[in-house]
Design a protein around this motif. Structure first.
Motif, mmCIF file in Angstrom:
data_model
loop_
_atom_site.group_PDB
_atom_site.id
_atom_site.type_symbol
_atom_site.label_atom_id
_atom_site.label_comp_id
_atom_site.label_asym_id
_atom_site.label_seq_id
_atom_site.Cartn_x
_atom_site.Cartn_y
_atom_site.Cartn_z
ATOM 1 N N ILE A 1 0.762 1.901 -8.364
ATOM 2 C CA ILE A 1 0.019 3.139 -8.202
ATOM 3 C C ILE A 1 -1.477 2.837 -8.029
ATOM 4 O O ILE A 1 -2.050 2.076 -8.791
ATOM 5 N N ASN A 2 -2.071 3.457 -7.043
ATOM 6 C CA ASN A 2 -3.506 3.338 -6.798
ATOM 7 C C ASN A 2 -4.130 4.684 -7.174
ATOM 8 O O ASN A 2 -4.137 5.616 -6.375
ATOM 9 N N PRO A 3 -4.642 4.801 -8.412
ATOM 10 C CA PRO A 3 -5.041 6.108 -8.934
ATOM 11 C C PRO A 3 -6.141 6.781 -8.123
ATOM 12 O O PRO A 3 -7.030 6.124 -7.589
ATOM 13 N N ARG A 4 -5.997 8.114 -8.068
ATOM 14 C CA ARG A 4 -6.990 8.973 -7.410
ATOM 15 C C ARG A 4 -7.105 8.741 -5.911
ATOM 16 O O ARG A 4 -8.076 9.158 -5.298
ATOM 17 N N MET A 5 -6.132 8.067 -5.323
ATOM 18 C CA MET A 5 -6.163 7.827 -3.877
ATOM 19 C C MET A 5 -5.074 8.652 -3.199
ATOM 20 O O MET A 5 -3.982 8.793 -3.728
ATOM 21 N N ASN A 6 -5.391 9.160 -2.008
ATOM 22 C CA ASN A 6 -4.434 9.924 -1.225
ATOM 23 C C ASN A 6 -4.332 9.280 0.150
ATOM 24 O O ASN A 6 -5.280 9.307 0.930
ATOM 25 N N PHE A 7 -3.178 8.701 0.438
ATOM 26 C CA PHE A 7 -2.929 8.043 1.716
ATOM 27 C C PHE A 7 -2.065 8.910 2.639
ATOM 28 O O PHE A 7 -1.570 8.427 3.647
ATOM 29 N N ALA A 8 -1.866 10.181 2.272
ATOM 30 C CA ALA A 8 -0.987 11.065 3.047
ATOM 31 C C ALA A 8 -1.460 11.207 4.491
ATOM 32 O O ALA A 8 -0.643 11.302 5.410
ATOM 33 N N GLY A 9 -2.743 11.218 4.716
ATOM 34 C CA GLY A 9 -3.277 11.332 6.069
ATOM 35 C C GLY A 9 -2.930 10.139 6.945
ATOM 36 O O GLY A 9 -3.015 10.218 8.178
ATOM 37 N N ARG B 1 0.801 -1.221 0.000
ATOM 38 C CA ARG B 1 0.000 0.000 0.000
ATOM 39 C C ARG B 1 0.839 1.279 0.000
ATOM 40 O O ARG B 1 0.555 2.213 -0.726
ATOM 41 N N TYR B 2 1.850 1.346 0.841
ATOM 42 C CA TYR B 2 2.681 2.551 0.913
ATOM 43 C C TYR B 2 4.098 2.284 0.419
ATOM 44 O O TYR B 2 5.018 3.029 0.706
ATOM 45 N N GLY B 3 4.288 1.231 -0.337
ATOM 46 C CA GLY B 3 5.625 0.808 -0.710
ATOM 47 C C GLY B 3 6.264 1.541 -1.865
ATOM 48 O O GLY B 3 7.452 1.421 -2.083
ATOM 49 N N PHE B 4 5.507 2.285 -2.653
ATOM 50 C CA PHE B 4 6.092 2.990 -3.793
ATOM 51 C C PHE B 4 6.412 4.414 -3.367
ATOM 52 O O PHE B 4 5.532 5.171 -2.999
ATOM 53 N N GLY B 5 7.698 4.772 -3.394
ATOM 54 C CA GLY B 5 8.116 6.090 -2.945
ATOM 55 C C GLY B 5 9.095 6.743 -3.893
ATOM 56 O O GLY B 5 9.221 6.346 -5.053
ATOM 57 N N GLY C 1 0.114 8.618 6.507
ATOM 58 C CA GLY C 1 1.564 8.485 6.392
ATOM 59 C C GLY C 1 2.032 7.878 5.088
ATOM 60 O O GLY C 1 3.201 7.554 4.934
ATOM 61 N N GLY C 2 1.143 7.732 4.127
ATOM 62 C CA GLY C 2 1.497 7.110 2.862
ATOM 63 C C GLY C 2 1.579 8.102 1.723
ATOM 64 O O GLY C 2 1.554 9.309 1.928
ATOM 65 N N PRO C 3 1.673 7.610 0.493
ATOM 66 C CA PRO C 3 1.818 8.468 -0.681
ATOM 67 C C PRO C 3 0.493 9.079 -1.132
ATOM 68 O O PRO C 3 -0.586 8.589 -0.799
ATOM 69 N N ASP C 4 0.609 10.122 -1.927
ATOM 70 C CA ASP C 4 -0.553 10.770 -2.535
ATOM 71 C C ASP C 4 -0.569 10.412 -4.022
ATOM 72 O O ASP C 4 0.264 10.874 -4.794
ATOM 73 N N PHE C 5 -1.493 9.570 -4.418
ATOM 74 C CA PHE C 5 -1.645 9.177 -5.816
ATOM 75 C C PHE C 5 -2.831 9.876 -6.464
ATOM 76 O O PHE C 5 -3.280 9.490 -7.540
ATOM 77 N N SER C 6 -3.362 10.915 -5.823
ATOM 78 C CA SER C 6 -4.597 11.545 -6.293
ATOM 79 C C SER C 6 -4.437 12.200 -7.664
ATOM 80 O O SER C 6 -5.427 12.389 -8.373
#
Length: 90
Positions: free
Chosen positions: A32-40, A10-14, A42-47
């Protein structure tokens, strides 16, 4: 035979993932998980990614096929054509 497709957790691509995939000889990434934001969390923002496949890489081209529950059903024919064309370009 070495693997050619990579899927991070889930948060492995940096920031360093693309260079590592190039160095290790991967051809395709599906992290990449398109249109998803995991920043909240601690993860990446793919939005800012949409569901279309694209090429990336600094020293050689890798194919990104974004994944989600709904997008593969919509883009499978296009992604398959991109992937098969990509393999013949090498």
């Amino acid at each position: 035979m070495s693997p050619t497709v990579y899927k991070a957790g889930r948060y492995g691509f940096g920031e360093t993932s693309a260079a590592a995939l190039e160095d290790l000889g991967f051809d395709v990434d599906i992290s990449i998980n398109p249109r998803m934001n995991f920043a909240g969390q601690g993860g990446p923002d793919f939005s800012f990614f949409d569901t279309r496949p694209f090429l990336f890489g600094r020293t050689r081209r890798l194919l990104e096929c974004t994944l989600s529950d709904f997008s593969w059903k919509l883009k499978l024919p296009r992604a398959w054509m991109t992937l098969t064309s990509f393999r013949f370009m090498k």
